[in-house]
Design a protein around this motif. Structure first.
Motif, PDB file in Angstrom:
ATOM      1  N   GLN A 884       9.330   9.909  -1.062  1.00 10.94           N
ATOM      2  CA  GLN A 884       8.627   9.363  -2.319  1.00 10.94           C
ATOM      3  C   GLN A 884       9.097   9.939  -3.520  1.00 10.94           C
ATOM      4  O   GLN A 884       9.118  10.979  -3.942  1.00 10.94           O
ATOM      5  CB  GLN A 884       7.109   9.685  -2.259  1.00 10.94           C
ATOM      6  CG  GLN A 884       6.427   8.886  -3.429  1.00 10.94           C
ATOM      7  CD  GLN A 884       5.013   9.287  -3.424  1.00 10.94           C
ATOM      8  OE1 GLN A 884       4.152   8.521  -2.796  1.00 10.94           O
ATOM      9  NE2 GLN A 884       4.467  10.616  -3.674  1.00 10.94           N
ATOM     10  N   THR A 894       4.304   0.775   3.731  1.00  7.41           N
ATOM     11  CA  THR A 894       3.081   0.585   3.707  1.00  7.41           C
ATOM     12  C   THR A 894       2.544   1.062   5.295  1.00  7.41           C
ATOM     13  O   THR A 894       1.356   1.426   5.418  1.00  7.41           O
ATOM     14  CB  THR A 894       2.619  -0.704   3.557  1.00  7.41           C
ATOM     15  OG1 THR A 894       3.611  -1.724   4.416  1.00  7.41           O
ATOM     16  CG2 THR A 894       3.103  -1.083   1.786  1.00  7.41           C
ATOM     17  N   GLU A 895       3.540   0.626   6.104  1.00  6.86           N
ATOM     18  CA  GLU A 895       3.019   0.930   7.590  1.00  6.86           C
ATOM     19  C   GLU A 895       4.453   1.400   8.348  1.00  6.86           C
ATOM     20  O   GLU A 895       5.365   0.789   8.204  1.00  6.86           O
ATOM     21  CB  GLU A 895       2.552  -0.344   8.307  1.00  6.86           C
ATOM     22  CG  GLU A 895       1.022  -0.802   7.437  1.00  6.86           C
ATOM     23  CD  GLU A 895       0.526  -2.106   8.070  1.00  6.86           C
ATOM     24  OE1 GLU A 895      -0.705  -2.070   8.702  1.00  6.86           O
ATOM     25  OE2 GLU A 895       1.377  -3.007   8.290  1.00  6.86           O
ATOM     26  N   SER A 914      -0.496   3.959   8.825  1.00  9.81           N
ATOM     27  CA  SER A 914      -0.666   3.361   7.599  1.00  9.81           C
ATOM     28  C   SER A 914      -0.526   4.313   6.428  1.00  9.81           C
ATOM     29  O   SER A 914      -0.950   5.392   6.598  1.00  9.81           O
ATOM     30  CB  SER A 914      -1.824   2.238   7.189  1.00  9.81           C
ATOM     31  OG  SER A 914      -1.952   1.462   8.416  1.00  9.81           O
ATOM     32  N   LEU A 915       0.051   3.873   5.283  1.00 18.83           N
ATOM     33  CA  LEU A 915       0.240   4.879   4.135  1.00 18.83           C
ATOM     34  C   LEU A 915      -0.222   4.060   2.980  1.00 18.83           C
ATOM     35  O   LEU A 915       0.263   2.872   2.702  1.00 18.83           O
ATOM     36  CB  LEU A 915       1.637   5.447   4.027  1.00 18.83           C
ATOM     37  CG  LEU A 915       2.255   5.994   5.173  1.00 18.83           C
ATOM     38  CD1 LEU A 915       2.924   5.325   6.244  1.00 18.83           C
ATOM     39  CD2 LEU A 915       3.424   7.150   4.449  1.00 18.83           C
ATOM     40  N   ASN A 916      -0.778   4.830   2.003  1.00 19.24           N
ATOM     41  CA  ASN A 916      -0.969   4.172   0.714  1.00 19.24           C
ATOM     42  C   ASN A 916       0.032   4.385  -0.143  1.00 19.24           C
ATOM     43  O   ASN A 916       0.070   4.958  -1.269  1.00 19.24           O
ATOM     44  CB  ASN A 916      -2.535   4.873   0.117  1.00 19.24           C
ATOM     45  CG  ASN A 916      -2.800   4.308  -0.990  1.00 19.24           C
ATOM     46  OD1 ASN A 916      -2.643   3.262  -1.382  1.00 19.24           O
ATOM     47  ND2 ASN A 916      -4.075   4.923  -1.604  1.00 19.24           N
ATOM     48  N   ALA A 917       0.773   3.375   0.022  1.00 20.48           N
ATOM     49  CA  ALA A 917       2.414   3.716  -0.816  1.00 20.48           C
ATOM     50  C   ALA A 917       1.968   3.309  -2.087  1.00 20.48           C
ATOM     51  O   ALA A 917       2.831   3.938  -3.065  1.00 20.48           O
ATOM     52  CB  ALA A 917       3.329   2.466  -0.121  1.00 20.48           C
ATOM     53  N   LYS A 919      -0.375   4.091  -4.248  1.00 22.23           N
ATOM     54  CA  LYS A 919      -1.022   5.143  -4.819  1.00 22.23           C
ATOM     55  C   LYS A 919      -0.061   5.762  -5.838  1.00 22.23           C
ATOM     56  O   LYS A 919       0.938   6.351  -5.445  1.00 22.23           O
ATOM     57  CB  LYS A 919      -1.679   6.223  -4.075  1.00 22.23           C
ATOM     58  CG  LYS A 919      -2.513   7.036  -4.965  1.00 22.23           C
ATOM     59  CD  LYS A 919      -3.121   7.990  -3.784  1.00 22.23           C
ATOM     60  CE  LYS A 919      -4.149   9.164  -4.673  1.00 22.23           C
ATOM     61  NZ  LYS A 919      -4.754  10.043  -3.809  1.00 22.23           N
ATOM     62  N   SER A 921       1.642   8.352  -8.107  1.00 24.89           N
ATOM     63  CA  SER A 921       2.075   9.525  -8.064  1.00 24.89           C
ATOM     64  C   SER A 921       3.414   9.989  -8.892  1.00 24.89           C
ATOM     65  O   SER A 921       4.535   9.606  -8.690  1.00 24.89           O
ATOM     66  CB  SER A 921       2.101  10.295  -6.554  1.00 24.89           C
ATOM     67  OG  SER A 921       2.612  11.533  -6.522  1.00 24.89           O
ATOM     68  N   MET A 948       6.974  -2.333   0.781  1.00 23.29           N
ATOM     69  CA  MET A 948       6.034  -2.395  -0.150  1.00 23.29           C
ATOM     70  C   MET A 948       6.463  -3.645  -0.890  1.00 23.29           C
ATOM     71  O   MET A 948       5.558  -4.434  -1.481  1.00 23.29           O
ATOM     72  CB  MET A 948       5.672  -1.439  -1.087  1.00 23.29           C
ATOM     73  CG  MET A 948       4.522  -1.635  -2.027  1.00 23.29           C
ATOM     74  SD  MET A 948       4.077   0.019  -2.980  1.00 23.29           S
ATOM     75  CE  MET A 948       5.374  -0.050  -4.171  1.00 23.29           C
TER      76      MET A 948
END
Length: 974
Positions: A884, A894-895, A914-917, A919, A921, A948
């Motif tokens: 990231q 995302t998954e 699942s990931l909170n892509a 969000k 940061s 995403m």
């Protein structure tokens, strides 16, 4: 008899005059201020501003029409239709948004919203028909409020003049929130005509402090000011008692020190003087400044283009010191000196190439101040700046280019600074361990896996080191001279003799797949075409490793005739393309002059004339790329006069072709240097022959001493290429003849990760060089022929010639399970290949810097990979890594899905994570996703990472419909 001899002498004198007309200095036939068009560069990607400023002044008082974005870097773009207000600091031609401090905007009703959200606001429509911009002066009519605005400045202060349509509702908005992130602010009324305060903000420079003092010509209306609703520490509105509807004048001083400094700056520079007096003084100063170079030409557009370019070279660096000598240093503390003027905004990666060499001719006293400033910044902040802004190290761009600026000035006789201390600071910059320097010092180049933009950094460090060596030689420092002259040859270590390009070295192999048109992380704002000619310190040595002058000539020919398309990532800075020559970005600026070094000066003349006449125009979009604090314009100034500093630090200026019939440089020592072109036209762009001070000049260069001593350079022009300057004795040379290094050998062939075995071939950029190698620390043997590696091993290599050895490099070879294969059902981006299809199972893992070549990147695509284990077997776990780096458009998927199969047809679902892509940061992270299979039998593992896709609304790339990347690395199967 004496009369006869006298007559004969007069006759011969007249004949000589006919052949060589007397050349007097060029004279202006009109005000030079009138020949400046500050709107040039405000369109396209020039990123200039049209407002009022003084030569190298602290204040840049200009309208703001754009709040953000790359093309809003200066705060103004010619295509915009609304003015938000008038601010007091602006950057000229940069590529990053900053400044725009202390917005004032006249209006006729109380409103705090700027209107950018489409709601009622204080911004106003305007038309270019009512705009006027001159050096030191700007005027515009605000259509929505029917208010006329005029602006003028002194060095640290300015005056706004507002003519309202009626005596009613005369209101001025003060907005300290405008532009970058506000950290702290203050608005304080100290009388009915005085306001003081400060604005501390964060943007490119992360800790900017600006203080202001405002004095109005008319008293404020008490009832409006007394209302707390109308006055905060972030925004305020002011209304005036002005029954006669006289112009309202707003005088303002600024300071980086304190409010008292801002007030003293205003009182000292402007005081009780009128708007017209300050404007007249500003333009008188500009007229004198522009008279440093006087040209004669019948082409009005070219004269305007020239004087606007000269004006743009005189905007930055910016004074950063109050009238009492105080200033804010790089430690953010207050310092004071009267010994020199202190400056900020040193765009050194750009300006060391031509802008500072121009200053070493026409701004010698100011150059001494610049260098004293750089030394002071070293004292205050611990290192010479790369790109400083408002007492902040921005860390922007590459190299340590304060070093050539100092060296070039010293070698050209500029004094007034402590040369020993300057040299200490220069060495300090060159001996850091950051930004790839640790590897550069150890190996002689920067490996791709160690640092991004490794090729560009290696090349620019090598040039900087050459200027350090030149300075060391001048100061009789023999050991330092040897050290840095050797380092100046490090360009050889990134030269690939097979492709003849400068290439990235990844674990001592050449980064591949290689495409010289590809813009990738191995180069700074460029590709291999645009950096492979960057050896200005040793053109002769470069010619040798290329294979001769004919090869360099052919490479240059191809550069200028190649397709103008690039591959890889989109790089907005690569503009002004002629083939792959990119005049809109600085790494290309010396290239057209390299033809002189291969005995073909007529080709330099052709290309320089083309660039001068096609890529610079008297139009808003009249600059081919970012102006970059004067560098784009400095190229034009030099080239239009007929020569260019290909190698700052050298005394030579390489001759191109003049654009004007006559040009005179008026030097600070009272002398002048005049360039005269006879029979000049767009067709007659070739030099038939030349004379310097009445003597034949066959060399295709002049020296710094030629210029500074004053004199006359005469060009006799023709419409076809001549043989002038084509003999070997006439060709310029820059060469490193002492302490020759031996380039480090490279792995020309061989897979770092292999299944059965791999054949290894070694190579060297320098012919007739012995290479030695060892496997797993056995005895070094001389390399004769390719050899086979069939097991995991560490290979070490070095070169030797005439008793001189290169650095020793170690490379690890990995053996992949020969039964294991991988199939990728989606395509990775070429520039982020990580070595190819097997990269995800090769055992080599990436770091947090995506630009080091170890990550496989997929843009706007799912990642679908199937690993074939070769046979069915129990599986404990499957894991894979994702990167990231949201600032670089790299987001987690995302998954992530995992499936197994025994036949590659029927897949069993194992799990999903699942990931909170999306969000937000600012951190760069590596995330490992692991699936527990609990001894499930399988032959095939399928992994799917879902994209995403479109970037989040908060991301910088969102308005342009940007698409995110997935960066994936090693798939580990236990």
């Amino acid at each position: 008899m004496k009369s006869f001899l006298l007559a004969i002498s007069v006759l011969f004198l007249c004949i000589g005059c006919a052949d060589h007309p007397e050349t007097t200095p060029a004279k202006k036939d009109t005000s030079l201020v009138s020949l400046v068009n500050p709107f040039i560069g405000t369109g396209g990607h020039g990123h200039t501003y049209p407002g009022a400023t003084m030569p190298f002044g602290m204040m840049q008082l200009s309208p703001d029409t754009r709040l953000e974005g790359w093309d809003g870097a200066s705060g103004y773009h010619y295509t915009d239709t609304h003015i938000y207000g008038f601010t007091h600091t602006h950057l000229s031609g940069t590529g990053i948004t900053d400044y725009g401090d202390v917005l004032l905007m006249p209006t006729n009703e109380v409103v705090f919203n700027n209107g950018s959200n489409g709601k009622k606001g204080y911004r106003s429509k305007f038309s270019h028909d009512t705009e006027k911009a001159e050096p030191g002066y700007y005027k515009v009519h605000l259509e929505d409020t029917d208010i006329d605005v005029e602006l003028t400045v002194s060095e640290r202060s300015g005056i706004h003049k507002y003519q309202f349509p009626t005596s009613k509702n005369q209101i001025i908005v003060l907005d300290l929130v405008h532009r970058d992130q506000l950290m702290a602010s203050k608005i304080k009324q100290i009388s009915r005509t005085e306001i003081t305060g400060y604005r501390h903000s964060k943007a490119w420079a992360t800790n900017q402090k600006l203080f202001y003092y405002i004095k109005f010509s008319h008293p404020l209306s008490v009832d409006l000011i007394a209302s707390k609703q109308k006055l905060t520490h972030k925004k305020a509105v002011f209304q005036f008692d002005n029954p006669k509807n006289e112009p309202v004048y707003v005088k303002i001083g600024i300071s980086a020190v304190d409010e008292e400094g801002a007030k003293k700056n205003l009182q000292t520079e402007i005081g009780d003087q009128t708007f017209d007096q300050i404007k007249a003084n500003a333009q008188n100063v500009w007229e004198k400044q522009l008279e440093k170079i006087v040209i004669e030409s019948d082409n009005q557009d070219r004269k305007i283009t020239f004087y606007t370019a000269l004006y743009h070279t005189m905007i930055a660096p910016n004074l950063y010191q109050d009238v009492d000598g105080r200033y804010r240093g790089m430690d953010l503390k207050i310092h004071s000196t009267k010994e020199f003027k202190y400056y900020t905004v040193f765009s050194l990666w750009d300006t060391y190439r031509a802008a500072h060499p121009l200053y070493s001719i026409i701004e010698r006293k100011r150059t001494s101040d610049f260098i004293n400033t750089l030394i002071a910044k070293y004292d205050e902040g611990g290192i010479l700046p790369m790109w400083d802004l408002s007492a902040n190290y921005t860390g922007t761009m590459i190299g340590y280019h304060a070093v050539p600026v100092i060296a070039d000035a010293y070698l050209k006789g500029i004094k007034g600074f402590d040369a020993e201390k300057a040299f200490k600071a220069m060495k300090h910059s060159a001996n850091q361990d950051h930004l790839g320097l640790k590897s550069y010092k150890a190996f002689g180049f920067i490996p791709v896996e160690e640092e991004s933009e490794s090729v560009s950094k290696t090349l620019e460090y090598a040039y900087d080191d050459w200027t350090l060596a030149k300075m060391a030689y001048a100061l009789d420092k023999d050991d330092d001279y040897e050290t840095y002259l050797k380092r100046a040859q490090n360009y050889k270590n990134v030269f690939d003799p097979e492709t003849k390009f400068m290439r990235g070295r990844f674990k001592n192999t050449w980064f591949s797949p290689f495409d010289p048109f590809e813009v990738n992380f191995n180069y700074t704002e460029a590709n291999a075409w645009q950096y492979s000619f960057y050896v200005p310190q040793d053109v002769s040595g470069f010619i040798d490793i290329l294979g001769g002058k004919e090869v360099l000539e052919a490479q240059l020919d191809t550069l200028f005739t190649a397709t103008s398309k690039t591959s890889g990532r989109d790089q907005v800075d690569i503009t002004g393309l002629i083939g792959q020559y990119a005049h809109g970005n600085e790494p290309s600026h010396h290239m057209a002059y390299l033809y002189n070094f291969v005995n073909k000066p007529y080709k330099t003349q052709e290309k320089v004339h083309q660039i001068l006449t096609e890529l610079y125009k008297n139009e808003p979009d009249g600059i081919a790329g970012n102006e970059d604090c004067g560098q784009m314009s400095a190229w034009y100034i030099f080239s239009a006069m007929g020569f260019y500093p290909v190698t700052p630090g050298s005394n030579d200026y390489i001759i191109g072709t003049p654009l004007f019939e006559k040009a005179t440089i008026n030097l600070e020592n009272g002398k002048n240097f005049t360039i005269k072109a006879f029979d000049l036209s767009d067709e007659n762009k070739y030099i038939d022959y030349a004379e310097l001070n009445g003597s034949r000049l066959d060399k295709t260069y002049i020296t710094s001493n030629d210029i500074l001593s004053g004199g006359i350079l005469e060009f006799y022009m023709t419409d076809s290429p001549s043989d002038w300057g084509t003999d070997d004795d006439d060709v310029p040379t820059t060469s490193i003849d002492n302490f020759k290094i031996v380039p480090v050998p490279f792995i020309a062939k061989g897979d770092l990760a292999f299944k059965v075995d791999t054949e290894v071939t070694l190579g060297n950029a320098q012919k007739e060089t012995d290479i030695f190698y060892t496997l797993n620390d056995s005895v070094f043997v001389k390399y004769e022929t390719p050899f086979i590696i069939s097991e995991p091993a560490t290979l070490k290599v070095y070169s030797e010639k005439d008793g001189e050895k290169s650095a020793t490099l170690a490379t690890t070879f990995y053996k992949i399970d020969p039964n294991r294969t991988i199939t990728l059902n989606t395509n990775y981006t070429n520039q982020y290949s990580a070595g190819g299809t097997n990269a995800l199972i090769d055992g080599m893992k990436g770091t947090k810097d995506y630009r080091t070549g170890s990550w496989q990147g997929y843009q706007d695509q799912d990642v679908v990979a199937i690993v074939d284990l070769g046979e069915e077997q129990p599986i404990q776990s499957v894991s894979l890594n994702f990167l990231q780096d949201q600032r670089s458009w790299i987001f987690y998927p995302t998954e992530v899905f995992c499936y197994v199969s025994t036949d590659n047809q029927n897949f069993q679902f194992i799990g999903k994570q699942s990931l909170n892509a999306a969000k937000r940061s600012d951190e760069t992270k590596i995330r490992t996703i692991t699936f527990d299979l609990k001894d499930k039998n399988a032959k095939y593992i399928k992994l799917i990472a879902k994209k995403m896709g479109k970037l989040p609304t908060w991301h910088l790339g969102y308005p342009e419909d940007g698409r995110s990347f997935i960066f994936v690395d090693e798939i580990s199967i236990e």
